[in-house]
Design an enzyme around this catalytic site. Structure first.
Site, PDB file in Angstrom:
ATOM      1  N   ALA A 144      35.842  31.100  48.300  1.00  0.00           N
ATOM      2  CA  ALA A 144      37.247  30.983  47.882  1.00  0.00           C
ATOM      3  C   ALA A 144      37.716  32.244  47.170  1.00  0.00           C
ATOM      4  CB  ALA A 144      37.420  29.773  46.976  1.00  0.00           C
TER       5      ALA A 144
ATOM      6  N   ARG B 289      49.007  26.921  44.616  1.00  0.00           N
ATOM      7  CA  ARG B 289      48.386  26.756  43.294  1.00  0.00           C
ATOM      8  C   ARG B 289      49.387  26.348  42.209  1.00  0.00           C
ATOM      9  NH1 ARG B 289      43.588  30.600  41.470  1.00  0.00           N
ATOM     10  NH2 ARG B 289      43.389  28.763  40.152  1.00  0.00           N
TER      11      ARG B 289
ATOM     12  N   ARG C 239      48.717  39.742  42.741  1.00  0.00           N
ATOM     13  CA  ARG C 239      49.102  38.406  42.280  1.00  0.00           C
ATOM     14  C   ARG C 239      50.080  38.422  41.103  1.00  0.00           C
ATOM     15  NH1 ARG C 239      45.790  34.269  43.906  1.00  0.00           N
ATOM     16  NH2 ARG C 239      44.923  34.712  45.933  1.00  0.00           N
TER      17      ARG C 239
ATOM     18  N   ASP D 139      39.947  40.489  37.279  1.00  0.00           N
ATOM     19  CA  ASP D 139      38.601  40.056  36.880  1.00  0.00           C
ATOM     20  C   ASP D 139      37.594  40.074  38.020  1.00  0.00           C
ATOM     21  OD1 ASP D 139      39.206  37.752  38.308  1.00  0.00           O
ATOM     22  OD2 ASP D 139      39.034  36.384  36.598  1.00  0.00           O
TER      23      ASP D 139
ATOM     24  N   CYS E  63      35.779  33.698  36.949  1.00  0.00           N
ATOM     25  CA  CYS E  63      36.946  32.938  37.429  1.00  0.00           C
ATOM     26  C   CYS E  63      36.848  31.461  37.098  1.00  0.00           C
ATOM     27  CB  CYS E  63      37.060  33.025  38.949  1.00  0.00           C
ATOM     28  SG  CYS E  63      37.120  34.644  39.647  1.00  0.00           S
TER      29      CYS E  63
ATOM     30  N   ASN F 193      42.602  31.376  35.835  1.00  0.00           N
ATOM     31  CA  ASN F 193      43.993  31.554  36.257  1.00  0.00           C
ATOM     32  C   ASN F 193      44.982  30.595  35.591  1.00  0.00           C
ATOM     33  OD1 ASN F 193      42.421  32.136  39.309  1.00  0.00           O
ATOM     34  ND2 ASN F 193      43.518  33.724  38.217  1.00  0.00           N
TER      35      ASN F 193
ATOM     36  N   ASN G  26      43.622  34.738  50.000  1.00  0.00           N
ATOM     37  CA  ASN G  26      42.946  36.010  49.717  1.00  0.00           C
ATOM     38  C   ASN G  26      41.949  36.264  50.839  1.00  0.00           C
ATOM     39  OD1 ASN G  26      40.163  35.187  49.065  1.00  0.00           O
ATOM     40  ND2 ASN G  26      41.058  34.182  47.291  1.00  0.00           N
TER      41      ASN G  26
ATOM     42  N   HIS H 297      42.344  40.102  42.017  1.00  0.00           N
ATOM     43  CA  HIS H 297      42.563  39.808  40.590  1.00  0.00           C
ATOM     44  C   HIS H 297      41.776  40.853  39.793  1.00  0.00           C
ATOM     45  CE1 HIS H 297      43.427  35.211  41.108  1.00  0.00           C
ATOM     46  NE2 HIS H 297      44.543  35.810  40.712  1.00  0.00           N
TER      47      HIS H 297
HETATM   48  N1  ARG Z   1      41.100  30.931  45.756  1.00  0.00           N
HETATM   49  C1  ARG Z   1      41.543  31.340  44.467  1.00  0.00           C
HETATM   50  C2  ARG Z   1      42.777  32.208  44.604  1.00  0.00           C
HETATM   51  O1  ARG Z   1      42.868  32.943  45.544  1.00  0.00           O
HETATM   52  C3  ARG Z   1      40.436  32.058  43.753  1.00  0.00           C
HETATM   53  C4  ARG Z   1      40.777  32.449  42.351  1.00  0.00           C
HETATM   54  C5  ARG Z   1      39.709  33.263  41.670  1.00  0.00           C
HETATM   55  N2  ARG Z   1      40.033  33.485  40.324  1.00  0.00           N
HETATM   56  C6  ARG Z   1      39.953  34.643  39.661  1.00  0.00           C
HETATM   57  N3  ARG Z   1      40.203  34.658  38.402  1.00  0.00           N
HETATM   58  N4  ARG Z   1      39.642  35.764  40.262  1.00  0.00           N
HETATM   59  O2  ARG Z   1      43.671  32.146  43.809  1.00  0.00           O
END
Ligand code: ARG
Length: 272
Positions: free
Chosen positions: A258, A90, A139, A170, A264, A71, A22, A168
């Site tokens: 991140a 992931r 995503r 959220d 998150c 997630n 991201n 995302h």
């Molecule tokens: N580095 C993670 C990703 O890109 C961060 C996830 C953040 N989570 C969220 N629910 N926004 O997947």
């Protein structure tokens, strides 16, 4: 509010920015400070422990993003729908989270194997109405809305996300108790803005500034009348106070590297 709010968190033992999936991670490769990340996570854990029961899942060694438990999947009642991560980096989390939920007695319902879905990062229950807001475009697949509607008795609303920084749902959208909504409208396409406006009256919509959005103010954990965030401007805090909310700020800049913050790092477990 349910009497016993309950959340899942995952200690940041192996948290790092080891790859870029991201825009936030760009320029932050290998730049996290593990001790600082641990103490920021512990401070969040402590704040939330005063408001809810916090369960922990053991971190996986080569899974630096696993602390972002939002997630893991979607929790509704005693059903857990595991995520199917878009990025290979992931996917190793899927089995670990699924195992944890199975051990806790949740029924596991799988989505079709060829669909992407990133759990409560892109699936947010309205706090008042029986509806689930679903983000797609970065995503999760748009088709997830039909899949979930077929599994559960609720309205699902697919919202297309248009700004890669808010990848995302959220990161830019947070339903609050009392039917309030905290969100950053420019992160959505016009149709999504319309879908939101047709369901949430203007008097209940709190649109945040770009500055607040970039500080992850929409990435909020809401428990009753408390809103826990990385940071919120004085203006936003005043608006939330008028709506009856108290804001608790707890710095999470190590996790912003991140692309994540308070919400998150948590997953609500007691969803109706
Ligand atoms: N580095 C993670 C990703 O890109 C961060 C996830 C953040 N989570 C969220 N629910 N926004 O997947």
């Amino acid at each position: 509010m349910p009497a016993n709010p309950r959340f899942l968190m995952c200690p940041p033992t192996h948290f790092a920015v080891d790859y870029v999936i991201n825009p936030w991670m760009e320029g932050n490769l290998h730049s996290t400070d593990p001790a600082r990340a641990q103490s920021q996570w512990s401070a969040l854990h402590e704040v939330l422990s005063g408001l809810a029961r916090i369960d922990l899942v053991a971190p996986g060694e080569d899974l630096p993003d696993m602390p972002f438990t939002a997630n893991a999947g979607l929790v509704l009642g005693d059903v857990f729908v595991p995520s199917r991560f878009r990025h290979a980096q992931r996917r190793g989390e899927e089995a670990l989270f699924t195992e944890w939920f199975a051990q806790q007695g949740f029924a596991i319902r799988q989505l079709p194997a060829d669909m992407d879905f990133e759990g409560a990062g892109d699936a947010l229950l309205d706090r008042e109405a029986p509806r689930l807001w679903l983000g797609h475009g970065h995503r999760s697949d748009a088709g997830i809305a039909q899949e979930i509607a077929a599994m559960f008795d609720l309205e699902t609303i697919a919202l297309r996300l248009s700004d890669p920084r808010f990848y995302h749902l959220d990161t830019c959208f947070c339903p609050l108790s009392g039917g309030w909504l905290l969100y950053y409208p420019p992160a959505f396409d016009a149709e999504a803005v319309g879908a939101i406006a047709s369901r949430i009256p203007e008097s209940r919509r709190i649109a945040v500034s770009e500055q607040d959005a970039l500080a992850f103010a929409c990435n909020a954990v809401n428990i009753g009348t408390t809103v826990v965030v990385n940071r919120a401007s004085g203006e936003l805090k005043a608006t939330l106070a008028k709506a009856g909310f108290e804001v608790i700020e707890t710095p999470l800049d190590e996790f912003l590297k991140a692309g994540g913050a308070a919400k998150c790092l948590t997953l609500r477990l007691d969803e109706r």
